[in-house]
Design a protein around this motif. Sequence first.
Motif, PDB file in Angstrom:
ATOM      1  N   VAL A  71       0.845  -1.206   0.000  1.00 25.66           N
ATOM      2  CA  VAL A  71       0.000   0.000   0.000  1.00 25.66           C
ATOM      3  C   VAL A  71       0.877   1.251   0.000  1.00 25.66           C
ATOM      4  CG1 VAL A  71      -1.677   1.333   1.357  1.00 25.66           C
ATOM      5  CG2 VAL A  71      -1.964  -1.143   1.106  1.00 25.66           C
ATOM      6  N   ALA A  72       1.937   1.239   0.826  1.00 28.57           N
ATOM      7  CA  ALA A  72       2.837   2.399   0.887  1.00 28.57           C
ATOM      8  C   ALA A  72       3.531   2.615  -0.461  1.00 28.57           C
ATOM      9  CB  ALA A  72       3.869   2.203   2.004  1.00 28.57           C
ATOM     10  N   GLY A  73       3.919   1.520  -1.106  1.00 26.92           N
ATOM     11  CA  GLY A  73       4.573   1.626  -2.415  1.00 26.92           C
ATOM     12  C   GLY A  73       3.646   2.223  -3.456  1.00 26.92           C
ATOM     13  N   VAL A  74       2.398   1.782  -3.460  1.00 25.68           N
ATOM     14  CA  VAL A  74       1.416   2.331  -4.414  1.00 25.68           C
ATOM     15  C   VAL A  74       1.191   3.815  -4.114  1.00 25.68           C
ATOM     16  CG1 VAL A  74      -1.001   2.253  -5.141  1.00 25.68           C
ATOM     17  CG2 VAL A  74       0.290   0.124  -4.903  1.00 25.68           C
ATOM     18  N   ARG A  75       1.096   4.153  -2.816  1.00 24.43           N
ATOM     19  CA  ARG A  75       0.876   5.565  -2.439  1.00 24.43           C
ATOM     20  C   ARG A  75       2.059   6.424  -2.895  1.00 24.43           C
ATOM     21  NH1 ARG A  75       0.839   5.561   3.325  1.00 24.43           N
ATOM     22  NH2 ARG A  75       3.059   5.806   3.012  1.00 24.43           N
ATOM     23  N   ASP A  76       3.279   5.933  -2.681  1.00 27.16           N
ATOM     24  CA  ASP A  76       4.470   6.725  -3.003  1.00 27.16           C
ATOM     25  C   ASP A  76       4.683   6.893  -4.507  1.00 27.16           C
ATOM     26  OD1 ASP A  76       4.862   6.932  -0.336  1.00 27.16           O
ATOM     27  OD2 ASP A  76       6.496   5.476  -0.222  1.00 27.16           O
ATOM     28  N   HIS A  77       4.313   5.890  -5.284  1.00 23.72           N
ATOM     29  CA  HIS A  77       4.690   5.911  -6.706  1.00 23.72           C
ATOM     30  C   HIS A  77       3.523   6.061  -7.682  1.00 23.72           C
ATOM     31  CE1 HIS A  77       8.754   4.928  -5.537  1.00 23.72           C
ATOM     32  NE2 HIS A  77       8.287   3.924  -4.815  1.00 23.72           N
ATOM     33  N   LEU A  78       2.320   5.691  -7.252  1.00 21.05           N
ATOM     34  CA  LEU A  78       1.238   5.611  -8.240  1.00 21.05           C
ATOM     35  C   LEU A  78      -0.028   6.376  -7.857  1.00 21.05           C
ATOM     36  CD1 LEU A  78       1.612   1.754  -8.817  1.00 21.05           C
ATOM     37  CD2 LEU A  78       2.164   3.504 -10.522  1.00 21.05           C
ATOM     38  N   ASN A  79      -0.333   6.439  -6.552  1.00 20.56           N
ATOM     39  CA  ASN A  79      -1.614   7.013  -6.127  1.00 20.56           C
ATOM     40  C   ASN A  79      -1.447   7.713  -4.782  1.00 20.56           C
ATOM     41  OD1 ASN A  79      -4.254   7.581  -5.459  1.00 20.56           O
ATOM     42  ND2 ASN A  79      -4.905   5.448  -5.266  1.00 20.56           N
ATOM     43  N   PRO A  80      -0.985   8.987  -4.806  1.00 18.80           N
ATOM     44  CA  PRO A  80      -0.658   9.690  -3.557  1.00 18.80           C
ATOM     45  C   PRO A  80      -1.831   9.839  -2.588  1.00 18.80           C
ATOM     46  CG  PRO A  80      -0.368  11.122  -5.504  1.00 18.80           C
ATOM     47  CD  PRO A  80      -0.726   9.771  -6.007  1.00 18.80           C
ATOM     48  N   GLY A  81      -3.071   9.721  -3.085  1.00 19.31           N
ATOM     49  CA  GLY A  81      -4.234   9.897  -2.206  1.00 19.31           C
ATOM     50  C   GLY A  81      -4.617   8.644  -1.433  1.00 19.31           C
ATOM     51  N   LEU A  82      -3.936   7.533  -1.671  1.00 18.38           N
ATOM     52  CA  LEU A  82      -4.333   6.252  -1.056  1.00 18.38           C
ATOM     53  C   LEU A  82      -4.038   6.214   0.446  1.00 18.38           C
ATOM     54  CD1 LEU A  82      -5.408   3.374  -1.724  1.00 18.38           C
ATOM     55  CD2 LEU A  82      -3.013   2.667  -1.950  1.00 18.38           C
ATOM     56  N   ARG A  83      -5.021   5.797   1.239  1.00 13.85           N
ATOM     57  CA  ARG A  83      -4.865   5.663   2.693  1.00 13.85           C
ATOM     58  C   ARG A  83      -5.451   4.325   3.140  1.00 13.85           C
ATOM     59  NH1 ARG A  83      -2.381   9.273   1.666  1.00 13.85           N
ATOM     60  NH2 ARG A  83      -2.461  11.469   2.225  1.00 13.85           N
ATOM     61  N   VAL A  84      -4.950   3.798   4.264  1.00 15.69           N
ATOM     62  CA  VAL A  84      -5.590   2.627   4.854  1.00 15.69           C
ATOM     63  C   VAL A  84      -6.828   3.114   5.593  1.00 15.69           C
ATOM     64  CG1 VAL A  84      -5.372   0.697   6.458  1.00 15.69           C
ATOM     65  CG2 VAL A  84      -3.408   1.390   5.068  1.00 15.69           C
ATOM     66  N   GLY A  85      -7.986   2.633   5.166  1.00 14.25           N
ATOM     67  CA  GLY A  85      -9.246   3.079   5.759  1.00 14.25           C
ATOM     68  C   GLY A  85      -9.621   2.287   6.996  1.00 14.25           C
TER      69      GLY A  85
END
Length: 250
Positions: free
Chosen positions: A162-176
């Motif tokens: 999840v952190a990798g996707v947030r850092d490189h592909l989707n900055p808005g992603l959070r663990v809900g």
Amino acid sequence: MIYAIVNQKGGVGKTTTAVNIAACLAEAGRRVLLVDVDPQANATSGLGLSVGEGLSTADVVLDGAAPSDAVRPTAIGGLDILPSHPDLAGATVTLPGAARREHVLADALRPLAAAYDYVFLDCPPSLDLLTVNALVASDRVLVPVQCEYYALEGLSRLMTTVAGVRDHLNPGLRVGGLLMTMHDARTRVSGDVVTEVRRHFPELTFHTVVPRNVRLAEAPSHGEPVISYDPHCAGADAYFEVAKEVASRG
Ligand SMILES: Nc1ncnc2c1ncn2[C@@H]1O[C@H](COP(=O)(O)OP(=O)(O)OP(=O)(O)O)[C@@H](O)[C@H]1O
Ligand SMILES: [Mg+2]
């Protein structure tokens, strides 16, 4: 808000959670879309659709079909589904060669999502490119965690993904949130696991714990979410509470 329901462990309650939270929010008057991103198509059949009828996520992801042509209403008012098909398994072979290979699902869903208050993506038990596509398409990740030993195993890899996707592909992603499922009050292990998960993820773990409840397991074979199959069982009560938490967390 778009939620990916993710855990690479199999059989932890992802589909049960996706179907039932979606149904509870629709019942509460929200416009909800469930996207079946799993080639097993359990959410599709669990909501009473025949797998193989009409267009599916396989057509959208593999052949560029318009998602709006694949979306169908369910028996629950306010709840639509974008069904899946076993052919979606081919995505692990063909997606890696595609242009914008991590963004195929996000690009396809973007025009559709605006018509809904909530979109839930039911993911397969893996962290492969299909799940990465779901994470790129989402605002939040919701992680069902089964109340059993080894529940925490794999969670750190999931969080790293999840952190990798947030850092490189989707900055808005959070663990809900992490949702404890299949809790059995008669066993010590269930309580121990809840304590352990809350210790590691105090802010992220949902207050509601979903009990092991046979009605939740029976409902999909009738093609219904539990709130219509048996609205007063413990499983229905729990998912109503989870849906309230989801709505209030935003
Ligand atoms: N709270 C519960 N009580 C009893 N049975 C449950 C509960 N949650 C899920 N189940 C049952 O456990 C099995 C696995 O649940 P489910 O299909 O939701 O998991 P999953 O994580 O989506 O699995 P997969 O990884 O294969 O997609 C199913 O038979 C389901 O009906
Ligand atoms: Mg599933």
